[in-house]
Design a protein around this motif. Structure first.
Motif, PDB file in Angstrom:
ATOM      1  N   LEU A 136       0.836  -1.208   0.000  1.00 33.93           N
ATOM      2  CA  LEU A 136       0.000   0.000   0.000  1.00 33.93           C
ATOM      3  C   LEU A 136       0.864   1.249   0.000  1.00 33.93           C
TER       4      LEU A 136
ATOM      5  N   ALA B 237      -2.685   1.521   7.541  1.00 37.46           N
ATOM      6  CA  ALA B 237      -3.264   0.578   6.584  1.00 37.46           C
ATOM      7  C   ALA B 237      -4.382   1.206   5.762  1.00 37.46           C
TER       8      ALA B 237
ATOM      9  N   LEU C 250      -7.208  -4.690   3.523  1.00 36.54           N
ATOM     10  CA  LEU C 250      -6.180  -4.570   2.486  1.00 36.54           C
ATOM     11  C   LEU C 250      -6.569  -5.338   1.230  1.00 36.54           C
TER      12      LEU C 250
END
Length: 216
Positions: free
Chosen positions: A128, A154, A181
């Protein structure tokens, strides 16, 4: 166990072990921080979502007063200790400007959880960050990282961060972040591909023609 604590409601989620920096400027919270720093006692930061005080929060301690200003304002470093649940808010405390709450401390499993699952979570968070061109030093080895260490990094919304705060098992927190995610990374991948297509638009491209051997 239940006890009374002074509270500093904020539109944030604080996790156990987290170190956060706060600028204190309101008189009631200047009083709160001064008293907690002098007595060595902790205070609570219950989360505020959509202008509403939530049931869950984190007990924190004043780790350091970084700077004091002439007008009495403070820059402090605070460290998260443990999660609490608000049982009752005490709005008025004699001779105090701030409010307090009676809280309980739910059993919170902060073991290592599932290490293979955590490795997937850490890999996903790093991917990410790569896509977003973000650099983050967790100051821990990957083997030491737990859900609380990565949850703020996150891409969770404030509401989702609060949901993580309400999970009392490390394995549940790891699974929550992994599922998040799994949803976010494919969307970012599509955005990256779209960005590359947009970059090509309007530029001369050296393309080989496809040779069709067609009988006319």
């Amino acid at each position: 166990m239940t006890n009374f604590i002074p509270i500093f409601p904020l539109a944030v989620v604080v996790y156990p072990g987290e170190v956060m920096h706060l600028h204190i400027f309101e008189p009631r919270y200047k009083q709160l921080i001064r008293e907690c720093q002098e007595s060595g006692k902790p205070f609570g930061i219950p989360s505020v979502l959509s202008d509403k005080l939530q049931d869950m929060g984190t007990l924190v301690e004043v780790a350091e007063i970084v700077q004091e200003y002439q007008n009495g304002e403070l820059d402090i470093r605070a460290r998260g200790l443990k999660v609490f649940r608000v049982l009752e808010v005490i709005k008025k405390i004699p001779e105090k400007l701030y409010s307090g709450a009676i809280v309980s401390y739910p059993d919170n499993n902060v073991d290592m959880g599932n290490r293979m699952l955590m490795q997937k979570v850490v890999h996903g968070v790093k991917e990410l960050h790569r896509m977003l061109n973000v650099s983050k030093d967790f100051r821990k080895s990957e083997e030491e990282l737990r859900s609380y260490d990565v949850a703020h990094h996150a891409g969770l919304s404030l509401e989702e961060e609060y949901e993580v705060l309400g999970l009392m098992e490390e394995l549940q927190r790891q699974e929550y972040i992994r599922r998040h995610l799994e949803k976010v990374l494919p969307m970012l991948m599509e955005m990256e591909q779209l960005k590359e297509k947009v970059k090509l638009n309007g530029h001369f491209r050296n393309l080989s023609a496809f040779d069709l051997d067609i009988d006319v």
